[in-house]
Every structure is written in C-alpha cells, then in structure tokens.
Design a protein around this motif. Structure first.
Motif, PDB file in Angstrom:
ATOM      1  N   THR A  59      61.348   5.533-135.243  1.00  0.00           N
ATOM      2  CA  THR A  59      60.781   4.177-135.548  1.00  0.00           C
ATOM      3  C   THR A  59      61.941   3.233-136.217  1.00  0.00           C
ATOM      4  OG1 THR A  59      58.515   5.009-135.863  1.00  0.00           O
ATOM      5  CG2 THR A  59      59.073   2.759-136.735  1.00  0.00           C
ATOM      6  N   SER A  87      49.766   8.894-138.758  1.00  0.00           N
ATOM      7  CA  SER A  87      51.103   8.586-138.022  1.00  0.00           C
ATOM      8  C   SER A  87      51.330   6.952-138.221  1.00  0.00           C
ATOM      9  CB  SER A  87      50.479   8.646-136.583  1.00  0.00           C
ATOM     10  OG  SER A  87      49.366   7.871-136.086  1.00  0.00           O
ATOM     11  N   SER A  88      50.215   6.046-138.538  1.00  0.00           N
ATOM     12  CA  SER A  88      50.527   4.921-138.807  1.00  0.00           C
ATOM     13  C   SER A  88      51.327   4.600-140.104  1.00  0.00           C
ATOM     14  CB  SER A  88      49.200   3.984-139.147  1.00  0.00           C
ATOM     15  OG  SER A  88      48.361   3.899-137.983  1.00  0.00           O
ATOM     16  N   ILE A  91      54.938   5.108-139.223  1.00  0.00           N
ATOM     17  CA  ILE A  91      55.476   4.001-138.590  1.00  0.00           C
ATOM     18  C   ILE A  91      55.625   2.836-139.588  1.00  0.00           C
ATOM     19  CG2 ILE A  91      55.073   2.062-136.714  1.00  0.00           C
ATOM     20  CD1 ILE A  91      53.312   4.359-135.375  1.00  0.00           C
ATOM     21  N   THR A 116      52.256  -3.218-134.800  1.00  0.00           N
ATOM     22  CA  THR A 116      51.116  -3.082-133.928  1.00  0.00           C
ATOM     23  C   THR A 116      51.751  -2.964-132.644  1.00  0.00           C
ATOM     24  OG1 THR A 116      49.986  -4.763-135.155  1.00  0.00           O
ATOM     25  CG2 THR A 116      49.467  -4.702-133.045  1.00  0.00           C
ATOM     26  N   GLU A 119      52.185   1.004-132.429  1.00  0.00           N
ATOM     27  CA  GLU A 119      50.809   1.630-132.536  1.00  0.00           C
ATOM     28  C   GLU A 119      50.092   1.301-131.516  1.00  0.00           C
ATOM     29  OE1 GLU A 119      48.271   4.170-135.291  1.00  0.00           O
ATOM     30  OE2 GLU A 119      50.231   4.119-134.267  1.00  0.00           O
ATOM     31  N   VAL A 125      47.624  -0.070-139.226  1.00  0.00           N
ATOM     32  CA  VAL A 125      48.919  -0.609-139.503  1.00  0.00           C
ATOM     33  C   VAL A 125      48.896  -1.820-140.485  1.00  0.00           C
ATOM     34  CG1 VAL A 125      50.485   0.517-137.627  1.00  0.00           C
ATOM     35  CG2 VAL A 125      49.688  -1.829-137.467  1.00  0.00           C
TER      36      VAL A 125
END
Length: 287
Positions: A59, A87-88, A91, A116, A119, A125
């Motif tokens: 990322t 996972s968010s 990121i 966003t 994802e 997020v």
C-alpha cells in the motif's frame, strides 16, 4: 515513529457499506532504522509476510514508490478475518507510512479517498482514519463522509474462533433486491443513523436488528447471531449486529448490563473470545 490504527466494525446492521465505528483494539507499526530491503518484524504467524510483499508495504509503495526501505515492527490485537477491519487497518497504516516517510502532507479527506479506492468501500477505512462513528458514501469515484460522536456504551465483541473471509460472506448476497424492499431497508438505516445522532441507543439498537441489506442472507454462515440477539433481549442490552462480514457479533450494552451479558455469552457452545471494548474517538494516531 509509531503509527497506531484502531480496529473497526462496519455496517452496524442496516448501514451496509456506509456506517462504521472505531474500536479500542489496535494495529501498531513502529518505524525503525533504514535498511537495504523492507523488513517487518512481527509475531502474527507465518501467513503474514515479513517483507515488501506485506499489504502494508504494498500500500505504501503504491502511493509513494520511491520510499527508502526501513525495518518495521508490527504488533496487533485485531483478530484476522473476523469482521473487525484487520485488512483495512493495514491499508490505513500503509497510507500513513507513505504520508510520513514521503512527506506527502495528505489531508484526512485525502487519506479517506485513497483508502476507499483501495478497499472498495469506506465503511471500515473511514472510522479507522477519523475515529468514532462515521457515515460515508462512495459514489462515482468520490467519497463523502461525516464523523459524529457515538453515544456512550460498552461494546461487547463476541469473536468466534473461526475465520470468515469477506469474499465468502459477500458471495451469499443477492445481485439485486425488489424496489419496495430497498425503500424499507433505506428507511431502517435512516432511522438508525438519526437515533445515533440523537443519542437514542435503545431505538438505534432496535433498528440495527431490522437490517434488510445483508444479515438475512449471511445468517446461515453465522447461526450464533440469532442466539446472541435472543440473549440480548433477555438481558436488556441495546442491540446486536454482525460486525462487517462476520463472524464476529457486536453487542451494544449499557454498562450495568455488560457483566450479565458476558456471563450469558460464555454459556454458548461455540468456542469464542469475548472482549469488552469501547469506541475509539481519535482514529489513526502517530507518536
């Protein structure tokens, strides 16, 4: 430098792909010395890469490709693939890593937009970045979001010892629903949000349990949701809903009801962790 990102819970029942809250469990990333290659020190298991193939580095390099490699230390008490934004959080952490090391001076709005786009929806997020309760939309490539104070309550997380991937949980959703049903689903979400803004958790909890967008289709993957709701009605908590894609269920509880609700949850036959959390008000923090 240390970056800390909260866990999140998306949807809150009818606020599907739009509403989310930040929670008091965290991913922490410590930025250490410059190195020849990216290295991530962690004890999160062999499934999590410790080199530049890690989602965190992927990322960061997507946003700032010329970053100088570093040694990083990653710790997390956010369980993986349980519907708590694991996972968010990575990121969001990668975006902040690029922002700080690349001197990008990204605004909060910039971060929410980028996260966003990566994802695919803002419900996890946005609260991870902003903290508290966030309502957001992602339409025609543009993100609009509003942060608001979430009323005081305990948040009990019932976290089963099984993974449920978002892709699997999304696969059971219909391609479309009838117009009349969509209008009902929208009205439920609207009242739920208005009740939160008014500080009316009893009403918000009722509406959270009336979702028409996703929970009915996912119930076969999370049979414990109805059991927990029945317990909640007996104990007198505000409401329970599927956290994100599941399998975690969150219960919003008045402080005086929490101990009793936890005792009842402990009697369920499913192997699960039960954590009493609070709303994280700040979102991502850099120390």
């Amino acid at each position: 430098m240390k970056i800390r990102i909260p866990a999140t819970s998306a949807n809150l029942g009818p606020g599907f792909d739009s509403c989310g809250i930040a929670l008091s469990q965290y991913l922490s990333i410590e930025v250490l010395e410059i190195a020849e290659e990216w290295v991530i020190k962690h004890s999160l298991g062999t499934d999590i890469p410790n080199d530049k193939s890690n989602l965190l580095i992927q990322t960061a390099l997507k946003i700032a490709p010329d970053l100088t490699p570093r040694v990083l230390k990653m710790t997390s008490d956010i369980p993986l693939a349980r519907g708590l934004g694991s996972s968010s959080s990575v990121i969001v952490g990668g975006i902040e890593l690029a922002n700080r090391l690349g001197n990008l001076n990204l605004s909060q709005k910039d971060k929410v937009q980028i996260a966003t786009e990566i994802e695919g929806h803002p419900d996890n997020v946005a609260p991870a970045i902003c903290g508290d309760f966030v309502v957001a939309s992602y339409v025609d490539g543009e993100v609009h979001s509003v942060k608001h104070h979430f009323p005081m309550c305990d948040v009990i997380a019932y976290i089963p010892d099984v993974h449920l991937l978002t892709s699997e949980s999304r696969s059971v959703l219909p391609a479309s629903i009838p117009y009349k049903e969509a209008v009902q689903a929208s009205s439920i979400a609207n009242v739920m949000i208005a009740a939160i803004l008014n500080g009316n958790l009893p009403l918000a909890g009722v509406m959270m349990e009336k979702d028409r967008w996703h929970e009915a289709y996912r119930k076969k993957l999370v049979p414990h949701l109805d059991q927990i709701r029945n317990l909640g009605h007996t104990v007198g908590v505000y409401g329970a809903f599927l956290s994100g894609a599941g399998p975690t269920v969150l219960i919003l509880s008045p402080e005086e009801k929490t101990e009793k609700m936890v005792q009842e949850l402990e009697k369920l036959p499913l192997s699960a962790a039960i954590n009493v959390l609070s709303i994280d008000k700040e979102g991502i923090q850099v120390f």
